[in-house]
Design a protein around this motif. Structure first.
Motif, PDB file in Angstrom:
ATOM      1  N   ASP A  74      32.385  40.814  36.254  1.00  0.00           N
ATOM      2  CA  ASP A  74      31.538  41.996  36.393  1.00  0.00           C
ATOM      3  C   ASP A  74      32.351  43.229  36.737  1.00  0.00           C
ATOM      4  O   ASP A  74      33.444  43.153  37.313  1.00  0.00           O
ATOM      5  CB  ASP A  74      30.488  41.754  37.483  1.00  0.00           C
ATOM      6  CG  ASP A  74      31.121  41.612  38.860  1.00  0.00           C
ATOM      7  OD1 ASP A  74      31.818  40.610  39.089  1.00  0.00           O
ATOM      8  OD2 ASP A  74      30.928  42.522  39.690  1.00  0.00           O
ATOM      9  N   LYS A  75      31.771  44.369  36.373  1.00  0.00           N
ATOM     10  CA  LYS A  75      32.379  45.670  36.679  1.00  0.00           C
ATOM     11  C   LYS A  75      31.776  46.280  37.935  1.00  0.00           C
ATOM     12  O   LYS A  75      32.451  47.000  38.674  1.00  0.00           O
ATOM     13  CB  LYS A  75      32.180  46.615  35.496  1.00  0.00           C
ATOM     14  CG  LYS A  75      32.981  47.899  35.570  1.00  0.00           C
ATOM     15  CD  LYS A  75      32.873  48.680  34.274  1.00  0.00           C
ATOM     16  CE  LYS A  75      33.765  49.902  34.286  1.00  0.00           C
ATOM     17  NZ  LYS A  75      33.705  50.654  33.004  1.00  0.00           N
ATOM     18  N   THR A  76      30.523  45.969  38.213  1.00  0.00           N
ATOM     19  CA  THR A  76      29.834  46.561  39.357  1.00  0.00           C
ATOM     20  C   THR A  76      30.564  46.282  40.660  1.00  0.00           C
ATOM     21  O   THR A  76      30.815  47.193  41.455  1.00  0.00           O
ATOM     22  CB  THR A  76      28.396  46.024  39.434  1.00  0.00           C
ATOM     23  OG1 THR A  76      27.663  46.504  38.311  1.00  0.00           O
ATOM     24  CG2 THR A  76      27.708  46.481  40.714  1.00  0.00           C
ATOM     25  N   GLY A  77      30.899  45.021  40.904  1.00  0.00           N
ATOM     26  CA  GLY A  77      31.563  44.644  42.135  1.00  0.00           C
ATOM     27  C   GLY A  77      33.068  44.568  42.021  1.00  0.00           C
ATOM     28  O   GLY A  77      33.717  44.010  42.908  1.00  0.00           O
ATOM     29  N   LEU A  78      33.650  45.142  40.967  1.00  0.00           N
ATOM     30  CA  LEU A  78      35.088  45.125  40.732  1.00  0.00           C
ATOM     31  C   LEU A  78      35.629  43.694  40.847  1.00  0.00           C
ATOM     32  O   LEU A  78      36.281  43.325  41.826  1.00  0.00           O
ATOM     33  CB  LEU A  78      35.829  46.049  41.702  1.00  0.00           C
ATOM     34  CG  LEU A  78      37.325  46.259  41.426  1.00  0.00           C
ATOM     35  CD1 LEU A  78      37.550  46.893  40.071  1.00  0.00           C
ATOM     36  CD2 LEU A  78      37.959  47.118  42.519  1.00  0.00           C
ATOM     37  N   HIS A  79      35.335  42.900  39.826  1.00  0.00           N
ATOM     38  CA  HIS A  79      35.767  41.507  39.805  1.00  0.00           C
ATOM     39  C   HIS A  79      37.264  41.397  40.091  1.00  0.00           C
ATOM     40  O   HIS A  79      38.053  42.262  39.674  1.00  0.00           O
ATOM     41  CB  HIS A  79      35.453  40.897  38.434  1.00  0.00           C
ATOM     42  CG  HIS A  79      35.576  39.416  38.379  1.00  0.00           C
ATOM     43  ND1 HIS A  79      36.784  38.767  38.242  1.00  0.00           N
ATOM     44  CD2 HIS A  79      34.640  38.435  38.448  1.00  0.00           C
ATOM     45  CE1 HIS A  79      36.587  37.466  38.215  1.00  0.00           C
ATOM     46  NE2 HIS A  79      35.298  37.231  38.345  1.00  0.00           N
TER      47      HIS A  79
END
Length: 407
Positions: free
Chosen positions: A284-289
């Motif tokens: 994911d990009k939201t939580g900065l994988h």
């Protein structure tokens, strides 16, 4: 154009002055953001997101932290925490006003296009449909940063990151502690799925509570501690080590392999163990994988050592447009959001190679022009500020001399 760049540099000093590498790469990141925001743009197949598990946003945030570490760290050491914090808050205010202005312009642009073309597809895709249904409430939520349509979610994240830097400024002098606290917060955010609330449901698309680890990494790298009696030291770098180089290359190679499997060999995922397949499909990009975090750090490490701080080409004509764009990132970014939607409309009317070339060349030219104008305006402001200060000093000089003589 090179005169603008020289004018924006401090006079001399080994450790003084901007790091033109950060400016140049931030300018490239802003250009990539423009390209990536235009669906159907074939040049988008050559941007960072196609070769690594990160894109221009990660680069922009890392470089923003790096620039903040240089600028506000120097202010912290020269003046005080309160002065540096006030400078940060003033910058936050500028970003907030720019975001609200961009929100109004972008909403009007998309809304007019949707009405002219008699289609609500743009409103739905860019998450502006609720604005048409509840405009007053949507505007209030936008002022509270709780309503963020697509493409208008980077500046709110940046605002929160700068606010987080205010209490963390003294920790720039203790980078190990800063990164330990930031890392713990990053892990907790991902484990417990913490995020800031969004009016339309869920959380922020760019979760600043997770992205802070990348921003603070850049700030820690950018901070140059003062040397007693010798001014500021050169910005420290992560030491060159063959093992780190090899690890970075392997990380980027694995990133490219994951992208290849996901885009062109999806049937391979069915052959992988289920935990591994789930891992590769939930980056994911939201939580900065973590894979995205490792990818941008690996890329930054390799580029940081491949490009010396004082590389001559950074002051050359080819780099000058991107340096100027990077040095004036806020107006360039805001213009890029507006231009991206115009480019999208043009490509939807005609996506042949001639239109593709025209849209991309016009977009880059517009961003560079904004950088040039902003650079000229900054030089003009410096010149106007310098002469009144000199005149005031001349007027005060005799009085100071006479009082000294009197004593």
């Amino acid at each position: 154009m090179r005169q603008f760049i020289r004018g924006l540099q401090p006079a001399s000093g080994v450790g003084a002055g901007r790091d033109l590498r950060a400016d140049a790469f931030r300018g490239i990141a802003l250009w990539f953001i423009l390209i990536d925001h235009m669906p159907g743009n074939r040049l988008g197949g050559l941007t960072l997101r196609n070769i690594a598990l990160c894109d221009a946003t990660e680069g922009f945030v890392l470089l923003a932290g790096y620039a903040a570490g240089i600028a506000y760290g120097a202010t912290l050491d020269r003046r005080s925490w309160s002065f540096a914090a006030a400078s940060l808050l003033r910058r936050v205010g500028t970003l907030y006003v720019a975001h609200i202005f961009l929100f109004v312009v972008f909403t009007a642009q998309v809304g007019y296009s949707a009405a002219a073309l008699e289609s609500s597809a743009y409103l739905d895709e860019l998450h502006l449909d609720v604005f048409g249904e509840q405009p007053y409430l949507a505007l209030l939520q936008a002022l509270l940063l709780r309503f963020q349509p697509a493409f208008l979610d980077i500046l709110p994240m940046y605002i929160v990151l700068l606010l987080l830097l205010v209490p963390a400024l003294p920790l720039l002098r203790r980078p190990a502690l800063l990164m330990a606290l930031s890392g713990i917060a990053y892990v907790a955010v991902r484990l417990f799925d913490l995020n800031l609330p969004n009016w339309t449901g869920g959380g922020w698309f760019f979760n600043p509570l997770a992205w802070q680890v990348l921003f603070f990494t850049g700030a820690a790298l950018g901070y140059a501690p003062p040397r007693p009696g010798a001014g500021r030291s050169v910005v420290p770098v992560v030491p060159f080590h063959p093992g780190l180089v090899a690890a970075s290359v392997v990380t980027l190679a694995l990133s490219a392999a994951v992208l290849l499997v996901g885009d062109y060999r999806e049937h391979w995922l069915a052959e992988l163990p289920l935990p591994l397949a789930e891992l590769l499909t939930t980056i994911d990009k939201t939580g900065l994988h973590p894979f995205r975090l490792l990818s941008i750090l690996a890329l930054a490490y390799l580029l940081g050592h491949a490009v010396p701080r004082h590389a001559p080409w950074l002051r050359g004509r080819l780099a000058a447009p991107f340096v100027l764009m990077g040095q004036h990132g806020l107006p360039v970014f805001c213009a890029g959001i507006f231009l991206a939607f115009l480019g999208r409309l043009a490509l939807e009317m005609d996506d042949r190679w001639l239109m593709q070339a025209a849209v991309n060349m016009a977009g880059l030219a517009a961003l560079v022009s904004i950088g040039v104008v902003a650079g000229w305006y900054r030089l003009r402001e410096k010149g106007e500020a310098r002469y009144p200060a000199a005149a005031a000093a001349d007027r005060l000089q005799p009085a100071a001399a006479s009082s000294t003589t009197a004593t």
